[in-house]
Design an enzyme around this catalytic site. Structure first.
Site, PDB file in Angstrom:
ATOM      1  N   ASP A 127       0.878  -1.222   0.009  1.00 27.46           N
ATOM      2  CA  ASP A 127      -0.009   0.030   0.044  1.00 27.46           C
ATOM      3  C   ASP A 127       0.894   1.142  -0.105  1.00 27.46           C
ATOM      4  O   ASP A 127       1.411   1.647   0.967  1.00 27.46           O
ATOM      5  CB  ASP A 127      -0.862  -0.030   1.412  1.00 27.46           C
ATOM      6  CG  ASP A 127      -1.665   1.311   1.366  1.00 27.46           C
ATOM      7  OD1 ASP A 127      -1.838   2.059   0.257  1.00 27.46           O
ATOM      8  OD2 ASP A 127      -2.584   1.293   2.358  1.00 27.46           O
ATOM      9  N   GLU A 176      32.186   9.072   2.332  1.00 25.33           N
ATOM     10  CA  GLU A 176      32.715   9.081   3.619  1.00 25.33           C
ATOM     11  C   GLU A 176      31.732   9.448   4.553  1.00 25.33           C
ATOM     12  O   GLU A 176      31.710  10.764   5.001  1.00 25.33           O
ATOM     13  CB  GLU A 176      34.030   9.900   3.482  1.00 25.33           C
ATOM     14  CG  GLU A 176      35.085   9.789   2.537  1.00 25.33           C
ATOM     15  CD  GLU A 176      36.023  11.024   2.482  1.00 25.33           C
ATOM     16  OE1 GLU A 176      36.643  11.137   3.635  1.00 25.33           O
ATOM     17  OE2 GLU A 176      36.123  11.494   1.517  1.00 25.33           O
ATOM     18  N   GLU A 194      30.062  10.217   8.336  1.00 34.51           N
ATOM     19  CA  GLU A 194      30.389  10.272   9.369  1.00 34.51           C
ATOM     20  C   GLU A 194      29.338  10.181  10.326  1.00 34.51           C
ATOM     21  O   GLU A 194      28.167  10.261   9.904  1.00 34.51           O
ATOM     22  CB  GLU A 194      31.223  11.750   9.665  1.00 34.51           C
ATOM     23  CG  GLU A 194      32.601  11.970   8.813  1.00 34.51           C
ATOM     24  CD  GLU A 194      32.924  13.252   8.902  1.00 34.51           C
ATOM     25  OE1 GLU A 194      34.240  13.431   8.686  1.00 34.51           O
ATOM     26  OE2 GLU A 194      32.386  14.151   8.942  1.00 34.51           O
ATOM     27  N   GLU A 219      36.948  10.340  14.534  1.00 35.49           N
ATOM     28  CA  GLU A 219      36.684  11.534  13.898  1.00 35.49           C
ATOM     29  C   GLU A 219      37.111  12.918  14.648  1.00 35.49           C
ATOM     30  O   GLU A 219      37.494  12.595  16.021  1.00 35.49           O
ATOM     31  CB  GLU A 219      35.489  11.894  13.151  1.00 35.49           C
ATOM     32  CG  GLU A 219      35.630  11.835  11.660  1.00 35.49           C
ATOM     33  CD  GLU A 219      36.460  13.040  10.874  1.00 35.49           C
ATOM     34  OE1 GLU A 219      36.712  13.763  11.721  1.00 35.49           O
ATOM     35  OE2 GLU A 219      36.721  12.751   9.708  1.00 35.49           O
ATOM     36  N   GLU A 254      34.069   7.765  11.639  1.00 34.79           N
ATOM     37  CA  GLU A 254      34.014   7.666   9.998  1.00 34.79           C
ATOM     38  C   GLU A 254      34.121   6.154   9.722  1.00 34.79           C
ATOM     39  O   GLU A 254      35.367   5.631  10.214  1.00 34.79           O
ATOM     40  CB  GLU A 254      34.834   8.670   9.462  1.00 34.79           C
ATOM     41  CG  GLU A 254      35.012   8.637   8.105  1.00 34.79           C
ATOM     42  CD  GLU A 254      35.646   9.697   7.237  1.00 34.79           C
ATOM     43  OE1 GLU A 254      35.517  10.805   7.725  1.00 34.79           O
ATOM     44  OE2 GLU A 254      36.302   9.319   6.155  1.00 34.79           O
ATOM     45  N   HIS A 279      31.092  13.158   2.631  1.00 36.45           N
ATOM     46  CA  HIS A 279      31.824  13.662   1.477  1.00 36.45           C
ATOM     47  C   HIS A 279      31.783  12.613   0.474  1.00 36.45           C
ATOM     48  O   HIS A 279      31.839  11.303   0.801  1.00 36.45           O
ATOM     49  CB  HIS A 279      33.429  13.737   1.706  1.00 36.45           C
ATOM     50  CG  HIS A 279      33.863  14.864   2.752  1.00 36.45           C
ATOM     51  ND1 HIS A 279      34.903  14.841   3.517  1.00 36.45           N
ATOM     52  CD2 HIS A 279      32.826  15.765   3.243  1.00 36.45           C
ATOM     53  CE1 HIS A 279      35.089  15.779   4.198  1.00 36.45           C
ATOM     54  NE2 HIS A 279      33.719  16.407   4.242  1.00 36.45           N
ATOM     55  N   ARG A 295      40.999  22.257   1.835  1.00 28.93           N
ATOM     56  CA  ARG A 295      39.917  21.701   2.052  1.00 28.93           C
ATOM     57  C   ARG A 295      38.729  22.548   2.603  1.00 28.93           C
ATOM     58  O   ARG A 295      37.718  22.147   2.922  1.00 28.93           O
ATOM     59  CB  ARG A 295      40.104  20.803   3.656  1.00 28.93           C
ATOM     60  CG  ARG A 295      40.913  19.588   3.315  1.00 28.93           C
ATOM     61  CD  ARG A 295      41.584  18.855   4.431  1.00 28.93           C
ATOM     62  NE  ARG A 295      42.499  18.021   4.026  1.00 28.93           N
ATOM     63  CZ  ARG A 295      41.951  16.631   3.769  1.00 28.93           C
ATOM     64  NH1 ARG A 295      41.155  16.083   3.875  1.00 28.93           N
ATOM     65  NH2 ARG A 295      43.151  15.684   3.411  1.00 28.93           N
ATOM     66  N   GLU A 353      36.410  15.363  -4.659  1.00 30.37           N
ATOM     67  CA  GLU A 353      35.605  15.155  -3.392  1.00 30.37           C
ATOM     68  C   GLU A 353      34.518  16.262  -3.236  1.00 30.37           C
ATOM     69  O   GLU A 353      35.104  17.468  -3.250  1.00 30.37           O
ATOM     70  CB  GLU A 353      36.743  15.223  -2.396  1.00 30.37           C
ATOM     71  CG  GLU A 353      36.083  14.972  -1.087  1.00 30.37           C
ATOM     72  CD  GLU A 353      37.122  15.246   0.085  1.00 30.37           C
ATOM     73  OE1 GLU A 353      37.071  14.299   0.955  1.00 30.37           O
ATOM     74  OE2 GLU A 353      37.808  16.238   0.092  1.00 30.37           O
ATOM     75  N   ARG A 387      32.176  18.046  -0.962  1.00 28.86           N
ATOM     76  CA  ARG A 387      32.076  18.032   0.484  1.00 28.86           C
ATOM     77  C   ARG A 387      30.983  18.772   1.212  1.00 28.86           C
ATOM     78  O   ARG A 387      30.707  18.568   2.465  1.00 28.86           O
ATOM     79  CB  ARG A 387      33.292  19.062   1.128  1.00 28.86           C
ATOM     80  CG  ARG A 387      34.639  18.334   0.613  1.00 28.86           C
ATOM     81  CD  ARG A 387      35.730  19.028   0.946  1.00 28.86           C
ATOM     82  NE  ARG A 387      36.107  19.473   2.270  1.00 28.86           N
ATOM     83  CZ  ARG A 387      36.661  18.725   3.358  1.00 28.86           C
ATOM     84  NH1 ARG A 387      37.218  17.574   2.582  1.00 28.86           N
ATOM     85  NH2 ARG A 387      36.730  18.837   4.289  1.00 28.86           N
TER      86      ARG A 387
END
Ligand code: GLN
Ligand code: MG
Ligand code: MG
Ligand code: MG
Length: 442
Positions: free
Chosen positions: A52, A130, A132, A187, A194, A243, A314, A331, A333
């Protein structure tokens, strides 16, 4: 890989499987399942299993509620834990309409449509996430608290505590389910962890993220802990991101790699970055879908705030890790683990493909720490910000026809409706901060 119907039935019988969970996710990324007994498995594998749809948030109205689950045989997996000694297996399903057509509100089907668009151009996308998360203690009644035992930080080796034990168990369980775990570490924040598993094609990775979250929560519970993928459970310390390391392949070659370029990136990679940047604001409501998500996207905690890219730093939205050749990747982020993995991957791919199709040149890379740059310089360089709130992100999604197209009208409308209500509920609540600041002052 077990993928024929007969092989699955045989394996389930041989291993004494009593229950099979048929899994799918709703549009908000919540894993749903219908458990069936072994004798119903042939019927399920023949796509005859009805459910349903009106009882699933964001799916359909009552008057059109008959929906079908079509198990993807390649997702057949046995859970390593056995409630009451019985083996339990699962199959991930696509949602179909009663007339046998794919249901356009199915997030997995949505991702498949964008993947088909990439395939039409000759591309396959790989994603390595990745994710966390925090591990918190539960109180005497089993309710989660915000307390952690450990005082550890990034990559710290601490005397074995509950969290480390639980994480080790998670890794072993995931391995038993066929995950290749590449890294697992503590982390930055206390209680934050992580676990990284190996990249796979876009669809497999979305399935893997859904499974991963379920396994992490289940194992945490077995250790008397609560695992949360909430992006920012505690103010003043790091939040949890997810990430996504993205690469495109074409004819067995990494389409992002060009040994002759200054940065050894191909034109396709630049266009893909251009597309991600052009649609960054439009896609953020999907990659960061809760009011809480925006408390993570603030300066100071390695989460992005500015829409920029860098081969080194970063702080921006997109970083290019040093690896080249077959491992060349971007990557991204900003996604956080509260996102629906199918939709998040769908919108990132769609944005990148739009960059390729329309030859969108990215801005110049930023190699300085953006957080140290003056506002005037940021403006001069034309660096925009990610949305600051969910409401702002929804406004940006409204203005982005490309991302809306990736979602399809059904998911777009239901998502907007539900998320506007979420924002309004949040906006009209009285928060602890207000009490602390105003109650005695006025
Ligand atoms: N926790 C950070 C985030 O919110 C990431 C930290 C890291 O992996 N370097 O994105
Ligand atoms: Mg990492
Ligand atoms: Mg990390
Ligand atoms: Mg990372």
């Amino acid at each position: 890989m077990v993928d024929s119907r007969e092989a699955i039935l045989q394996k389930a019988t041989d291993l004494g499987v009593k229950f099979i969970r048929l899994q799918f996710t709703d549009i908000f990324g919540v894993l749903k399942n219908v458990a069936i007994t072994l004798d119903q498995l042939p019927k399920a594998l023949n796509n005859e299993l009805m459910f349903d749809g009106s009882s699933i948030e964001g799916f359909v109205r009552i008057e059109e509620s008959d929906m079908y689950l079509r198990p993807d045989p390649s997702t057949f997996t046995i859970f390593p834990w056995k409630p009451n000694g019985d083996a339990v297996a699962r199959l991930i399903c696509d949602v179909y309409n009663a007339d046998g057509t794919p249901f356009i509100g199915c997030p997995r089907g949505t991702l498949k449509r964008v993947i088909a668009e990439a395939e039409a151009l000759g591309y396959t996308m790989n994603v390595g996430p990745e994710a966390e998360f925090f591990l918190f203690h539960t109180d005497a009644t089993g309710r989660p608290t915000l307390e952690t035992h450990d005082r550890a930080g990034y990559f710290d080796l601490t005397p074995v505590d509950l969290g480390e034990d639980a994480r080790r168990d998670m890794v072993l369980t995931l391995q038993q389910m066929g995950f290749e775990i590449e890294a697992s570490h503590h982390e930055v924040a206390p209680g934050q962890h992580e676990i990284d598993f190996k990249y796979a094609d876009a669809l497999r990775t979305a399935d893997n993220i859904a499974t991963f979250k379920f396994v992490v929560r289940t194992i945490a519970q077995r250790h008397g802990l609560h695992a949360t993928f909430m992006p920012k459970p505690i103010y003043g310390i790091a939040g949890s991101g997810m990430h996504c390391n993205i690469s495109l392949f074409r004819a067995g070659q990494n389409a992002f790699y060009d040994p002759d370029d200054d940065l050894q990136l191909s034109q396709v990679a630049y266009y893909f970055i251009g597309g991600l940047i052009a649609h960054a604001r439009g896609m953020t409501a999907i990659t960061n879908p809760t009011v809480n998500s925006y408390k993570r996207l603030v300066p100071g905690y390695e989460a992005p705030v500015y829409i920029a890219w860098s081969p080194q730093n970063r702080s921006p939205l997109i970083r290019i890790p040093a690896k080249r050749g077959l491992s060349t990747r971007l990557e991204v982020r900003h996604p956080d683990p509260s996102t629906n993995p199918y939709l998040a991957i769908a919108v990132m791919l769609k944005a990148g493909l739009d960059g390729i199709k329309n030859r969108i040149q990215p801005p110049a890379p930023i190699n300085a720490n953006i957080f140290d740059m003056e506002a005037t310089r940021l403006r001069a360089e034309g660096i925009d910000l990610l949305p600051g709130t969910l409401d702002e992100a929804l406004d940006a999604l409204e203005k982005d026809p490309v991302i809306r197209e990736a979602l399809g009208p059904h998911i777009y409308q239901r998502f907007m409706e539900a998320k506007r209500i979420e924002c309004e509920e949040y906006r009209t609540r009285v928060h602890q901060w207000e009490i602390e600041h105003y109650l005695t002052k006025f």
